[in-house]
Design a protein around this motif. Structure first.
Motif, PDB file in Angstrom:
ATOM      1  N   ALA A  24      18.856 -21.324  99.251  1.00 29.38           N
ATOM      2  CA  ALA A  24      20.028 -21.139 100.117  1.00 29.38           C
ATOM      3  C   ALA A  24      20.807 -19.876  99.775  1.00 29.38           C
ATOM      4  N   GLY A  25      20.452 -19.223  98.657  1.00 31.49           N
ATOM      5  CA  GLY A  25      21.182 -18.027  98.231  1.00 31.49           C
ATOM      6  C   GLY A  25      22.572 -18.328  97.720  1.00 31.49           C
ATOM      7  N   GLU A  26      22.769 -19.523  97.148  1.00 33.52           N
ATOM      8  CA  GLU A  26      24.094 -19.905  96.667  1.00 33.52           C
ATOM      9  C   GLU A  26      24.174 -19.827  95.150  1.00 33.52           C
ATOM     10  N   GLU A  27      25.310 -19.337  94.661  1.00 31.83           N
ATOM     11  CA  GLU A  27      25.584 -19.306  93.231  1.00 31.83           C
ATOM     12  C   GLU A  27      27.038 -18.916  93.024  1.00 31.83           C
ATOM     13  N   THR A  28      27.585 -19.344  91.901  1.00 31.32           N
ATOM     14  CA  THR A  28      28.903 -18.910  91.438  1.00 31.32           C
ATOM     15  C   THR A  28      28.672 -18.280  90.070  1.00 31.32           C
ATOM     16  N   VAL A  29      29.104 -17.020  89.898  1.00 34.29           N
ATOM     17  CA  VAL A  29      28.647 -16.234  88.755  1.00 34.29           C
ATOM     18  C   VAL A  29      29.814 -15.836  87.846  1.00 34.29           C
ATOM     19  N   ILE A  30      29.638 -16.102  86.553  1.00 39.67           N
ATOM     20  CA  ILE A  30      30.570 -15.633  85.528  1.00 39.67           C
ATOM     21  C   ILE A  30      29.848 -14.555  84.730  1.00 39.67           C
ATOM     22  N   THR A  31      30.403 -13.348  84.698  1.00 43.97           N
ATOM     23  CA  THR A  31      29.774 -12.212  84.010  1.00 43.97           C
ATOM     24  C   THR A  31      30.749 -11.594  83.029  1.00 43.97           C
ATOM     25  N   TYR A  32      30.261 -11.329  81.822  1.00 47.78           N
ATOM     26  CA  TYR A  32      31.036 -10.548  80.853  1.00 47.78           C
ATOM     27  C   TYR A  32      30.403  -9.171  80.721  1.00 47.78           C
ATOM     28  N   TYR A  33      31.201  -8.131  80.965  1.00 42.87           N
ATOM     29  CA  TYR A  33      30.749  -6.745  80.846  1.00 42.87           C
ATOM     30  C   TYR A  33      31.258  -6.198  79.514  1.00 42.87           C
ATOM     31  N   GLY A  34      30.368  -6.152  78.529  1.00 41.69           N
ATOM     32  CA  GLY A  34      30.773  -5.774  77.185  1.00 41.69           C
ATOM     33  C   GLY A  34      31.310  -4.362  77.081  1.00 41.69           C
ATOM     34  N   ASP A  35      30.722  -3.428  77.859  1.00 37.29           N
ATOM     35  CA  ASP A  35      31.172  -2.034  77.766  1.00 37.29           C
ATOM     36  C   ASP A  35      32.571  -1.846  78.338  1.00 37.29           C
ATOM     37  N   LYS A  36      32.980  -2.731  79.265  1.00 39.60           N
ATOM     38  CA  LYS A  36      34.294  -2.605  79.889  1.00 39.60           C
ATOM     39  C   LYS A  36      35.310  -3.600  79.325  1.00 39.60           C
ATOM     40  N   GLY A  37      34.811  -4.612  78.584  1.00 39.60           N
ATOM     41  CA  GLY A  37      35.705  -5.675  78.132  1.00 39.60           C
ATOM     42  C   GLY A  37      36.301  -6.449  79.294  1.00 39.60           C
TER      43      GLY A  37
END
Length: 492
Positions: free
Chosen positions: A394-407
């Motif tokens: 279905a193309g569904e997702e809820t995404v939590i991302t940590y970008y280490g270079d940007k904090g």
């Protein structure tokens, strides 16, 4: 008798939809929500005669905001909640168009509710209204009677104070006097909070404008709450009209706090900068109480004004966040889900010391009514995180991302299913390369507690029934130090 008749009619209206709503796929399993129709702000959050009571803004006749009642639930443990009849119904001359938000206090072994009575005086609800403050009393905490002395505060004070936007009383006792703070704004539309005091809850004296916005601080401060935490005074409020700044303030309205010192005699709060209580999408009008253990516990409306709410088409809308214990460390509040939530845990799954890169899923880690406790050891340059409520077809997702270079920590619900999308970001610095996420997924909500309560991000999401998979990802090799998952039992 007329009040009881109104309450009975309200009860009948929600019971028509009760079973259909209870079975619906987006109906939350362990968050407070109405039996049916509309819910917004928490009200009267308190502990009375051995039980927690939570009231809320409620329209029992349709899943939309309208003439407001006070809905009511109670609990012995903040987890298992029982629905009760509405506590207040509009209809008196001073509240005929709504019993608006307020609070509760115990006096002489009785429970008093203090609320705003609202009357529309014209068709322009922003300008043509009359708001007063009123009281209702109960001996059992369930059946309430409005006082004959109502309204107990009949008009806003003179001066640079808007005469009509004057609401949401939060009452408490300090040094043998009762105090109340009220949300207000200036004549030029700057948010502020007013303070009153009383010897008996009936006769009130205006003390002062407790605090007022400066700069980008909104045009109206709603739902104020003043309390002591670690010997400092905390003013929680919900400013309307704060403009976005960088990654901050992208919701229609905000909810947060300032920390300082109160001069009770002069009625003035000297305070520091405004800070958010939640960095996600759906958090408004938090109200706190202190419980018998001495904990300061907050609960908030887990939605946002003028957002699309897909459950309206199914006869219900609105919910509360999990109750959160507030802890003051230095000049920052940390928020923790109350420990009683652990009573709901079952079917524990644990994975430890797994190194991976790319994307992975782990056995037994899936679901739509669960708790996750995730500890990751990450590199500063890594972009890593977790995809929740995934249905690849279905193309569904809820995404939590940590970008280490940007904090930066990001919560993305653009592909979460029905309802509003969007991204929320917050600055986050890791200690010893460790990222800790405690995530509560319910049928149509996500609450993410970051690094042991340093920040929280809350969102309503409306995915399909098959969107239950969970996947972890990283663009560099990282270590899952530990991942625990529990199914959570239904509790309301």
């Amino acid at each position: 008798m007329i009040e009881k008749q109104r309450i009975n009619e309200a009860e009948k209206a929600v019971k028509v939809l009760q079973e259909e709503v209870y079975q619906h796929e987006w109906r939350l399993h362990y968050h407070v929500a109405p039996v049916a129709n509309w819910m917004n702000d928490p009200n009267g959050f308190c502990y009375f005669k051995g039980e927690y009571h939570l009231f809320y803004q409620h329209h029992p006749f349709a899943p939309k905001w309208d003439s407001m009642y006070w809905g009511h639930v109670k609990s012995k443990d903040l987890v298992n909640w029982e629905h009760l009849p509405p506590a207040l119904a509009p209809g008196e001359a001073y509240d005929k168009d709504g019993c608006f938000s307020g609070s509760a206090i115990e006096k002489d072994d009785k429970l008093y509710l203090m609320y705003t009575g609202n009357v529309w005086t014209g068709e322009n609800y922003d300008e043509e209204l009359k708001q007063v403050q009123a009281l209702a009393v109960s001996e059992d905490g369930i059946s309430f009677e409005k006082l004959s002395e109502n309204p107990v505060i009949t008009e806003a004070p003179k001066g640079d104070i808007h005469p009509f936007h004057f609401r949401d009383p939060k009452v408490w006792k300090h040094d043998n006097l009762y105090y109340v703070v009220l949300g207000s704004k200036t004549l030029q539309n700057t948010g502020q909070v007013l303070m009153y005091r009383s010897k008996d809850l009936i006769h009130w004296e205006f003390v002062n404008i407790l605090a007022k916005g400066e700069g980008n601080f909104g045009y109206m401060w709603e739902c104020p709450d003043l309390f002591t935490l670690n010997n400092k005074e905390v003013l929680v409020m919900s400013p309307q009209g704060v403009k976005p700044e960088g990654n901050l303030y992208h919701n229609l309205h905000q909810a947060g706090y300032v920390i300082g010192d109160v001069d009770y005699e002069k009625g003035i709060l000297s305070h520091g900068d405004f800070q958010l209580l939640d960095y996600g999408f759906d958090y408004y009008a938090p109200q706190t109480m202190i419980d018998p253990e001495g904990r300061r516990i907050a609960i908030a409306w887990m939605d946002m004004w003028e957002s699309e709410m897909p459950t309206q088409a199914h006869g219900y809308t609105g919910a509360m966040t999990l109750p959160r214990e507030l802890e003051l460390r230095g000049d920052k509040i940390y928020c923790h889900p109350v420990k009683e939530i652990e009573k709901l845990r079952q079917a524990e799954v644990i994975h430890e010391q797994i190194t991976f890169s790319g994307e992975t899923s782990l056995e037994g880690i899936a679901g739509d009514s669960i708790e996750l406790d995730l500890s990751l050891r990450v590199h500063h340059s890594s972009a890593c995180g977790i995809r929740l409520r995934v249905d690849e077809d279905a193309g569904e997702e809820t995404v939590i991302t940590y970008y280490g270079d940007k904090g930066i920590l990001e919560l993305d619900r653009n592909e979460s299913g029905k309802g509003p999308g969007g991204v929320r970001k917050t600055h986050l610095q890791l200690q010893d390369h460790m990222l800790h996420l405690r995530i509560f997924i319910d049928k149509s909500s996500v609450e993410v507690f970051v690094n042991h309560g340093e920040q929280v991000l809350t969102a309503r999401i409306y995915p399909g029934k098959k969107s239950t998979n969970i996947r972890l990802f990283s663009d560099e090799e990282i270590e899952i130090v530990q991942l625990k998952k529990w199914d959570l039992k239904r509790s309301i």
